[in-house]
Design a protein around this motif. Structure first.
Motif, PDB file in Angstrom:
ATOM      1  N   MET A 278      12.232   1.784  32.405  1.00 30.95           N
ATOM      2  CA  MET A 278      12.191   3.131  31.840  1.00 30.95           C
ATOM      3  C   MET A 278      12.778   3.132  30.443  1.00 30.95           C
ATOM      4  SD  MET A 278      13.530   6.074  34.334  1.00 30.95           S
ATOM      5  CE  MET A 278      13.586   7.660  33.526  1.00 30.95           C
TER       6      MET A 278
ATOM      7  N   PHE B 145       6.203  -1.121  30.851  1.00 28.94           N
ATOM      8  CA  PHE B 145       6.487   0.314  30.847  1.00 28.94           C
ATOM      9  C   PHE B 145       5.240   1.137  31.143  1.00 28.94           C
ATOM     10  CE2 PHE B 145       6.488   4.383  28.669  1.00 28.94           C
ATOM     11  CZ  PHE B 145       7.673   4.953  29.087  1.00 28.94           C
ATOM     12  N   GLN B 146       4.160   0.844  30.436  1.00 32.19           N
ATOM     13  CA  GLN B 146       2.974   1.683  30.566  1.00 32.19           C
ATOM     14  C   GLN B 146       2.394   1.626  31.980  1.00 32.19           C
ATOM     15  OE1 GLN B 146       2.734   3.371  27.810  1.00 32.19           O
ATOM     16  NE2 GLN B 146       1.311   4.801  28.761  1.00 32.19           N
TER      17      GLN B 146
ATOM     18  N   TYR C  19       4.684   3.721  34.065  1.00 30.08           N
ATOM     19  CA  TYR C  19       4.562   5.133  33.701  1.00 30.08           C
ATOM     20  C   TYR C  19       3.276   5.728  34.271  1.00 30.08           C
ATOM     21  CZ  TYR C  19       3.997   9.443  31.179  1.00 30.08           C
ATOM     22  OH  TYR C  19       3.813  10.763  30.891  1.00 30.08           O
TER      23      TYR C  19
ATOM     24  N   TRP D  53       5.460   7.062  37.442  1.00 30.10           N
ATOM     25  CA  TRP D  53       6.147   8.247  36.939  1.00 30.10           C
ATOM     26  C   TRP D  53       5.231   9.446  36.818  1.00 30.10           C
ATOM     27  CZ3 TRP D  53      11.001   8.613  37.459  1.00 30.10           C
ATOM     28  CH2 TRP D  53      11.825   7.492  37.353  1.00 30.10           C
ATOM     29  N   ALA D  54       4.112   9.259  36.123  1.00 29.69           N
ATOM     30  CA  ALA D  54       3.240  10.407  35.871  1.00 29.69           C
ATOM     31  C   ALA D  54       2.776  11.077  37.165  1.00 29.69           C
ATOM     32  CB  ALA D  54       2.063   9.973  35.002  1.00 29.69           C
TER      33      ALA D  54
ATOM     34  N   VAL E 118       5.984  12.561  39.167  1.00 28.33           N
ATOM     35  CA  VAL E 118       6.559  13.783  38.609  1.00 28.33           C
ATOM     36  C   VAL E 118       5.595  14.949  38.781  1.00 28.33           C
ATOM     37  CG1 VAL E 118       7.301  14.908  36.481  1.00 28.33           C
ATOM     38  CG2 VAL E 118       8.053  12.581  36.974  1.00 28.33           C
TER      39      VAL E 118
ATOM     40  N   ASP F  80       5.662  23.543  32.121  1.00 27.67           N
ATOM     41  CA  ASP F  80       6.568  22.490  31.655  1.00 27.67           C
ATOM     42  C   ASP F  80       7.951  22.620  32.275  1.00 27.67           C
ATOM     43  OD1 ASP F  80       4.902  20.962  30.200  1.00 27.67           O
ATOM     44  OD2 ASP F  80       5.489  21.717  28.233  1.00 27.67           O
TER      45      ASP F  80
ATOM     46  N   ARG G  94       7.976  20.777  35.369  1.00 28.33           N
ATOM     47  CA  ARG G  94       8.022  19.324  35.143  1.00 28.33           C
ATOM     48  C   ARG G  94       9.439  18.891  34.783  1.00 28.33           C
ATOM     49  NH1 ARG G  94       3.094  20.696  32.516  1.00 28.33           N
ATOM     50  NH2 ARG G  94       1.344  20.173  33.899  1.00 28.33           N
ATOM     51  N   ALA G  95      10.096  19.694  33.976  1.00 30.30           N
ATOM     52  CA  ALA G  95      11.483  19.370  33.622  1.00 30.30           C
ATOM     53  C   ALA G  95      12.359  19.340  34.874  1.00 30.30           C
ATOM     54  CB  ALA G  95      12.020  20.387  32.620  1.00 30.30           C
ATOM     55  N   GLU G  96      12.170  20.329  35.743  1.00 31.73           N
ATOM     56  CA  GLU G  96      12.986  20.341  36.967  1.00 31.73           C
ATOM     57  C   GLU G  96      12.628  19.182  37.881  1.00 31.73           C
ATOM     58  OE1 GLU G  96      13.868  24.077  38.981  1.00 31.73           O
ATOM     59  OE2 GLU G  96      13.098  25.103  37.209  1.00 31.73           O
TER      60      GLU G  96
ATOM     61  N   LEU H  82      11.584  16.228  36.919  1.00 31.95           N
ATOM     62  CA  LEU H  82      12.243  15.066  36.329  1.00 31.95           C
ATOM     63  C   LEU H  82      13.712  15.026  36.720  1.00 31.95           C
ATOM     64  CD1 LEU H  82      10.744  14.992  32.732  1.00 31.95           C
ATOM     65  CD2 LEU H  82      10.945  13.023  34.245  1.00 31.95           C
ATOM     66  N   MET H  83      14.355  16.171  36.643  1.00 31.58           N
ATOM     67  CA  MET H  83      15.777  16.212  36.961  1.00 31.58           C
ATOM     68  C   MET H  83      16.029  15.921  38.438  1.00 31.58           C
ATOM     69  SD  MET H  83      16.816  19.401  34.475  1.00 31.58           S
ATOM     70  CE  MET H  83      18.538  19.497  34.937  1.00 31.58           C
TER      71      MET H  83
ATOM     72  N   SER I 128      15.530  12.222  38.907  1.00 26.18           N
ATOM     73  CA  SER I 128      16.620  11.516  38.235  1.00 26.18           C
ATOM     74  C   SER I 128      17.939  11.663  38.982  1.00 26.18           C
ATOM     75  CB  SER I 128      16.765  12.051  36.811  1.00 26.18           C
ATOM     76  OG  SER I 128      17.827  11.421  36.155  1.00 26.18           O
TER      77      SER I 128
ATOM     78  N   SER J 139      21.045  13.901  36.970  1.00 27.87           N
ATOM     79  CA  SER J 139      19.782  14.543  36.599  1.00 27.87           C
ATOM     80  C   SER J 139      19.633  14.636  35.088  1.00 27.87           C
ATOM     81  CB  SER J 139      19.686  15.930  37.232  1.00 27.87           C
ATOM     82  OG  SER J 139      20.588  16.810  36.606  1.00 27.87           O
TER      83      SER J 139
ATOM     84  N   ILE K 129       6.094  13.006  29.528  1.00 32.16           N
ATOM     85  CA  ILE K 129       5.665  13.905  30.595  1.00 32.16           C
ATOM     86  C   ILE K 129       5.641  15.350  30.113  1.00 32.16           C
ATOM     87  CG2 ILE K 129       6.498  14.948  32.746  1.00 32.16           C
ATOM     88  CD1 ILE K 129       6.703  12.313  33.916  1.00 32.16           C
ATOM     89  N   LEU K 130       6.584  15.716  29.293  1.00 27.92           N
ATOM     90  CA  LEU K 130       6.619  17.088  28.792  1.00 27.92           C
ATOM     91  C   LEU K 130       5.677  17.269  27.597  1.00 27.92           C
ATOM     92  CD1 LEU K 130      10.441  17.824  29.072  1.00 27.92           C
ATOM     93  CD2 LEU K 130       8.609  18.500  30.621  1.00 27.92           C
TER      94      LEU K 130
END
Lengths: 230, 230
Positions: free
Chosen positions: A137, A144-145, A148, A152-153, A156, A174, A177-179, A181-182, A185, B186, B200-201
């Motif tokens: 990451m 990575f790609q 990802y 990941w894609a 998420v 978005d 998506r942020a939530e 990710l969190m 994570s 997170s 992602i975002l």
DNA sequence: ATAGATATCTAACGTATGATAGATATTCAG
DNA sequence: CTGAATATCTATCATACGTTAGATATCTAT
């Protein structure tokens, strides 16, 4: 321009011998552990070869070089994750198409996060895989790609759709998506940061009661999302 | 048993020259960036020396060896974090002694997490520091204990006290610590996993509007904790 | 001003690593 | 059975790294 004298694995068109595949597997397993535990630079090809029970040049023969082995590891991880978690993700994805009620979404979210926690933290092999992913990451190498695009894609996105669904929405924003990710994570605390987490919780190892504790924390987080004023 | 001929920095008792301190700082700054970006093994002392604008042996002179430099970096990080975040943590700690109402606790929690997000994700130097810390979380080198004792343990504890306070409790339970770990972890999605998160975002960089988006996600998480049925 | 302490430099050493050469063993189609 | 294709091995190479030696420059108390 003499041809190189180094033996190379036969082209994809030619068929290899049967036993060769077992060697490949052994090397990848050893490499996954080494790369996950120590990182690409610190892991040595000699250590990997020894752990796999083969001689050093076997790596060059099968994977070209160290970086080729690294890439092969990334592809192997994707395959193994799909085998271990694709069922649930697929089921949730299909269910989401029907715009299910928030309770169903939060149930799926809970289950997926619990599964992920176990994938991250439980057995040693899976932990090495997650370590590998977490390292890549940051190190944006060629692997990575692959990770990802294939982990990941989609991971998420399905999580974000569930987060939206928990709040009675069908379209993903978005903020979802942020939530997502969190949320994902936050679970890495028990993989990447396993030692810190265990020391803080005063546990020697991640046993069943500790897992219960973390499951409870996951449940409360999901509840916090679904019980929002809408 | 001849004495070694390698010059060594003077003992703590002796006073060094003034300019020497500037060199130390330059090396540490360069090393923090290199260790944070590439990890201990992949970062080379030559790169670090060049980035710092000094010759290679200056590292051995000031820090003994590569590992000594690594340790010095850990200590420098602790000092810088204290300078950047200790005020808020201290204030929250003092406020908590008075058993404040949940609204006050959630306000503090919100502020601390927002500050942490900026520390993790915003400027380049701070990002390297956070990268360094995140790496050492996993690699359990000698620097681990320094960072654990002086950053993780107090950081998680104050967060856990706030999590408990949000729910109207004054005593901290392991469940609170687990949630505190997850909250902090997170945010690492936007440091360790900055590239994944941005991709992602769909953002090119972490600008003000993106930060707003993440602040909102933090707020909703904190709200989810404080609005729990008690 | 100067001498001793401190800091920095150029050059080189030993070692571990990734890669390679080339010989040898193994597999399996015919 | 056999022999060409495939796989694995022992031994070696070139290189980059951390470290060290020892000379030189710089600083500051006196």
């Amino acid at each position: 321009m003499a041809e190189t004298m180094i033996p190379v694995a036969p082209a994809a068109s030619r068929q290899g011998y049967a036993k060769s595949e077992a060697t490949r597997e052994a090397i990848i397993t050893a490499a996954l552990s080494a790369f996950g535990r120590h990182g690409f630079a610190a892991a040595t090809t000699r250590q990997i070869a020894e752990a796999a029970g083969v001689a050093l040049p076997a790596i060059a023969y099968h994977f070209g070089n160290k970086e080729g082995l690294h890439l092969a590891c990334a592809r192997a991880i994707v395959a193994r994750y799909y085998a271990q978690a694709a069922d649930l993700a697929l089921e949730a994805g299909l269910a989401l198409d029907a715009a299910p009620p928030p309770e169903v979404c939060s149930d799926y979210l809970r289950h997926i996060l619990r599964r992920l926690l176990r994938l991250f933290a439980q057995d040693e092999a899976a932990g090495s895989q997650a370590d590998f992913v977490a390292r890549e990451m940051r190190d944006r190498g060629p692997a990575f790609q692959i990770l990802y695009d294939q982990l990941w894609a989609p991971g998420v996105e399905i999580t974000a759709r569930l987060v939206a669904g928990c709040q009675g929405r069908k379209t993903v924003q978005d903020a979802d998506r942020a939530e997502a990710l969190m949320l994902i994570s936050s679970l890495l605390a028990f993989n990447t940061g396993r030692d810190v987490a265990l020391q803080i919780l005063g546990r020697a190892r991640l046993d069943a009661t500790t897992l219960d504790l973390l499951d409870g924390a996951i449940d409360r987080m999901v509840e916090g999302i679904s019980k929002r004023p809408r």
